[in-house]
Write an enzyme that holds these catalytic residues in place. Structure first.
Site, PDB file in Angstrom:
ATOM      1  N   ARG A 159       0.813  -1.235   0.000  1.00 46.76           N
ATOM      2  CA  ARG A 159       0.000   0.000   0.000  1.00 46.76           C
ATOM      3  C   ARG A 159       0.842   1.279   0.000  1.00 46.76           C
ATOM      4  O   ARG A 159       0.434   2.301   0.557  1.00 46.76           O
ATOM      5  CB  ARG A 159      -0.954   0.046   1.195  1.00 46.76           C
ATOM      6  CG  ARG A 159      -2.128  -0.865   1.078  1.00 46.76           C
ATOM      7  CD  ARG A 159      -2.982  -0.531  -0.135  1.00 46.76           C
ATOM      8  NE  ARG A 159      -4.242  -1.261  -0.096  1.00 46.76           N
ATOM      9  CZ  ARG A 159      -4.370  -2.540  -0.452  1.00 46.76           C
ATOM     10  NH1 ARG A 159      -3.345  -3.204  -0.927  1.00 46.76           N
ATOM     11  NH2 ARG A 159      -5.540  -3.131  -0.376  1.00 46.76           N
ATOM     12  N   SER A 234     -10.610   0.456   2.656  1.00 46.32           N
ATOM     13  CA  SER A 234      -9.936   0.202   3.937  1.00 46.32           C
ATOM     14  C   SER A 234      -9.392   1.511   4.481  1.00 46.32           C
ATOM     15  O   SER A 234      -8.634   2.195   3.794  1.00 46.32           O
ATOM     16  CB  SER A 234      -8.763  -0.758   3.741  1.00 46.32           C
ATOM     17  OG  SER A 234      -9.198  -1.971   3.198  1.00 46.32           O
ATOM     18  N   GLU A 330      -4.505   4.244   5.984  1.00 46.12           N
ATOM     19  CA  GLU A 330      -4.235   3.978   4.570  1.00 46.12           C
ATOM     20  C   GLU A 330      -4.776   5.147   3.735  1.00 46.12           C
ATOM     21  O   GLU A 330      -4.230   5.479   2.687  1.00 46.12           O
ATOM     22  CB  GLU A 330      -4.930   2.660   4.210  1.00 46.12           C
ATOM     23  CG  GLU A 330      -4.395   1.987   2.985  1.00 46.12           C
ATOM     24  CD  GLU A 330      -5.388   1.999   1.870  1.00 46.12           C
ATOM     25  OE1 GLU A 330      -5.316   2.935   1.056  1.00 46.12           O
ATOM     26  OE2 GLU A 330      -6.224   1.087   1.803  1.00 46.12           O
TER      27      GLU A 330
HETATM   28  N1  EPU Z   1     -12.593  -9.947   8.937  1.00 47.58           N
HETATM   29  C1  EPU Z   1     -13.134  -9.714  10.185  1.00 47.58           C
HETATM   30  N2  EPU Z   1     -14.107  -8.763  10.305  1.00 47.58           N
HETATM   31  C2  EPU Z   1     -14.580  -8.070   9.235  1.00 47.58           C
HETATM   32  C3  EPU Z   1     -14.028  -8.315   7.967  1.00 47.58           C
HETATM   33  C4  EPU Z   1     -13.016  -9.254   7.837  1.00 47.58           C
HETATM   34  O1  EPU Z   1     -12.764 -10.329  11.180  1.00 47.58           O
HETATM   35  O2  EPU Z   1     -15.454  -7.210   9.452  1.00 47.58           O
HETATM   36  C5  EPU Z   1     -11.510 -10.955   8.820  1.00 47.58           C
HETATM   37  C6  EPU Z   1     -12.021 -12.224   8.192  1.00 47.58           C
HETATM   38  O3  EPU Z   1     -11.475 -13.333   8.876  1.00 47.58           O
HETATM   39  C7  EPU Z   1     -11.466 -12.189   6.785  1.00 47.58           C
HETATM   40  C8  EPU Z   1     -10.169 -11.405   6.968  1.00 47.58           C
HETATM   41  O4  EPU Z   1     -10.468 -10.472   8.006  1.00 47.58           O
HETATM   42  O5  EPU Z   1     -11.244 -13.461   6.281  1.00 47.58           O
HETATM   43  C9  EPU Z   1      -9.702 -10.705   5.717  1.00 47.58           C
HETATM   44  O6  EPU Z   1     -10.749  -9.884   5.189  1.00 47.58           O
HETATM   45  P1  EPU Z   1     -10.741  -9.392   3.657  1.00 47.58           P
HETATM   46  O7  EPU Z   1     -10.579 -10.555   2.746  1.00 47.58           O
HETATM   47  O8  EPU Z   1     -11.930  -8.531   3.461  1.00 47.58           O
HETATM   48  O9  EPU Z   1      -9.389  -8.573   3.527  1.00 47.58           O
HETATM   49  P2  EPU Z   1      -8.736  -7.363   4.339  1.00 47.58           P
HETATM   50  O10 EPU Z   1      -7.380  -7.806   4.742  1.00 47.58           O
HETATM   51  O11 EPU Z   1      -9.624  -6.873   5.436  1.00 47.58           O
HETATM   52  C10 EPU Z   1      -7.567  -6.383   2.235  1.00 47.58           C
HETATM   53  C11 EPU Z   1      -7.401  -5.037   1.576  1.00 47.58           C
HETATM   54  C12 EPU Z   1      -8.647  -4.690   0.768  1.00 47.58           C
HETATM   55  C13 EPU Z   1      -8.882  -5.772  -0.278  1.00 47.58           C
HETATM   56  C14 EPU Z   1      -9.021  -7.123   0.445  1.00 47.58           C
HETATM   57  C15 EPU Z   1      -9.138  -8.285  -0.530  1.00 47.58           C
HETATM   58  C16 EPU Z   1      -5.878  -3.751   2.992  1.00 47.58           C
HETATM   59  C17 EPU Z   1      -5.728  -2.589   3.928  1.00 47.58           C
HETATM   60  N3  EPU Z   1      -7.116  -4.007   2.559  1.00 47.58           N
HETATM   61  O12 EPU Z   1      -8.615  -6.253   3.201  1.00 47.58           O
HETATM   62  O13 EPU Z   1      -8.387  -3.463   0.078  1.00 47.58           O
HETATM   63  O14 EPU Z   1     -10.035  -5.526  -1.040  1.00 47.58           O
HETATM   64  O15 EPU Z   1      -7.841  -7.375   1.258  1.00 47.58           O
HETATM   65  O16 EPU Z   1      -7.893  -8.537  -1.097  1.00 47.58           O
HETATM   66  O17 EPU Z   1      -4.891  -4.398   2.673  1.00 47.58           O
HETATM   67  C18 EPU Z   1      -8.580  -1.095   0.231  1.00 47.58           C
HETATM   68  O18 EPU Z   1      -7.354  -1.046   0.282  1.00 47.58           O
HETATM   69  O19 EPU Z   1      -9.271  -0.038   0.263  1.00 47.58           O
HETATM   70  C19 EPU Z   1      -9.253  -2.388   0.186  1.00 47.58           C
HETATM   71  C20 EPU Z   1     -10.577  -2.513   0.245  1.00 47.58           C
END
Ligand code: EPU
Length: 334
Positions: A159, A234, A330
């Site tokens: 990022r 995010s 971010e």
């Molecule tokens: N989870 C929770 N609570 C929630 C949502 C998620 O506990 O409310 C846990 C779940 O276990 C889930 C895990 O977190 O399996 C990961 O969630 P997710 O796949 O949504 O990924 P993230 O790590 O929260 C990142 C990026 C997103 C991107 C997704 C998918 C960052 C800061 N964010 O989110 O990017 O869409 O992976 O690859 O790295 C963005 O940067 O604006 C963005 C949306």
């Protein structure tokens, strides 16, 4: 000069005011502006999907609207595509799918403009833009000179890039070039939720179109549409902590969601940390986190930029107190 509202220029839908909003649609117009604007201070605005205005903006704002998608070189296997910074990122992804150009299909449905994508090295579902960037071209704010940054010079990391660090507000990206595949696409389905979705839908050998359609639907099911609830994706990065700290936290919170990095650090799910501080049930001054993704702060009404900022700082403070982890924003906060 009459002040204009920035409400339609930021995905948080914050009604900050701008003294001087200038739309530019070519590199030449940017250079002309820089030559006249001796003070140097200016704000560069792309799609406004990763920004939080906490007050009115006094300096000139350059809204980058440079268009154009062009194939500049190709052979049987690969194609180099040059894209204007003001194009919509998502429209570019679908243009690539239509032309069977592979490389950015996992990055479908990310809001924002092409020129902003390399700044924060956008990433999702197992891919980052750095995987396909050939170079980034643009203009220095202090003297209007032009430079093309090779992929290495962009210093991409999770990022982030040189444009978000040393060159923050100092360089205006006008054009990017991507190196994409025409055949033998490098299909990436490592990301667990994408892989599960494909299995559940009986797609065993996905095409780039299958990937784009699947990611589009997964995102739609978890992330709020900013036209309904103002947001900037995010709000924080997923924190990276040492193995030692991870072991301590894991012993206290065995169910913590984490991913082991290649270099033995651990990436922790910020969404999990925020959810486990109870923020899905807290709403203050029309600000809360999204019910399906706690990492996304949303504007549920006419929240002010300051209210969104204060809420984000409350999250940061609570997460620090409970887990001893400092979240890092971010989103760009102004
Ligand atoms: N989870 C929770 N609570 C929630 C949502 C998620 O506990 O409310 C846990 C779940 O276990 C889930 C895990 O977190 O399996 C990961 O969630 P997710 O796949 O949504 O990924 P993230 O790590 O929260 C990142 C990026 C997103 C991107 C997704 C998918 C960052 C800061 N964010 O989110 O990017 O869409 O992976 O690859 O790295 C963005 O940067 O604006 C963005 C949306």
């Amino acid at each position: 000069m009459k002040k204009v509202s920035l409400k339609n220029y930021n995905s948080f839908s914050v009604d900050a005011k701008a003294k001087n909003l200038i739309h530019v649609s070519s590199e030449r117009e940017i250079i002309n502006f820089i030559e006249k604007n001796k003070k140097n201070e200016l704000l560069i605005l792309g799609g406004g999907t990763n920004i939080l205005f906490t007050s009115d903006i006094e300096c000139p704002i350059l809204k980058i609207e440079i268009k154009g998608i062009e194939i500049i070189n190709e052979d049987d296997n690969e194609v180099l595509v040059s894209v204007g910074a003001g194009e919509s990122w998502d429209e570019l992804v679908w243009w690539c799918i239509e032309n069977n150009f592979g490389g950015i299909e996992n990055l479908v449905s990310i809001p924002g403009n092409v020129g902003s994508a390399p700044i924060q090295n956008i990433g999702a579902y197992g891919k980052e833009i750095k995987d396909v960037i050939e170079n980034c071209k643009g203009v220095f704010v202090n003297n209007g000179s032009i430079k093309i940054f090779s992929k290495d010079e962009c210093k991409f990391s999770y990022r982030s890039s040189i444009f978000k660090e040393e060159l923050k507000n100092k360089f205006i990206i006008t054009n990017i070039t991507l190196r994409l595949t025409k055949k033998n696409h490098n299909i990436n389905i490592e990301y667990a939720s994408l892989n599960n979705y494909l299995i559940e839908n009986g797609i065993s050998k996905p095409s780039i179109k299958n990937i784009a359609e699947s990611v589009h639907l997964i995102r739609k099911s978890k992330l709020p549409n900013y036209r309904e609830f103002g947001n900037a994706g995010s709000f924080f990065k997923n924190p990276i902590i040492s193995k030692k700290q991870f072991k301590q936290i894991k012993s206290l919170f065995p169910e913590i969601v984490s991913f082991k990095n290649k270099n033995s650090d651990y990436k922790i799910s910020a969404a999990w940390l925020i959810e486990n501080c109870g923020f899905k049930n807290i709403k203050e001054k029309n600000v809360t986190v999204y019910k399906d993704q706690a990492l996304v702060i949303i504007n549920t009404g006419n929240a002010k930029g300051k209210d969104i900022y204060n809420f984000s700082q409350k999250i940061k403070k609570t997460v620090k107190e409970k887990f001893d982890i400092l979240l890092q924003e971010e989103v760009n906060i102004l």
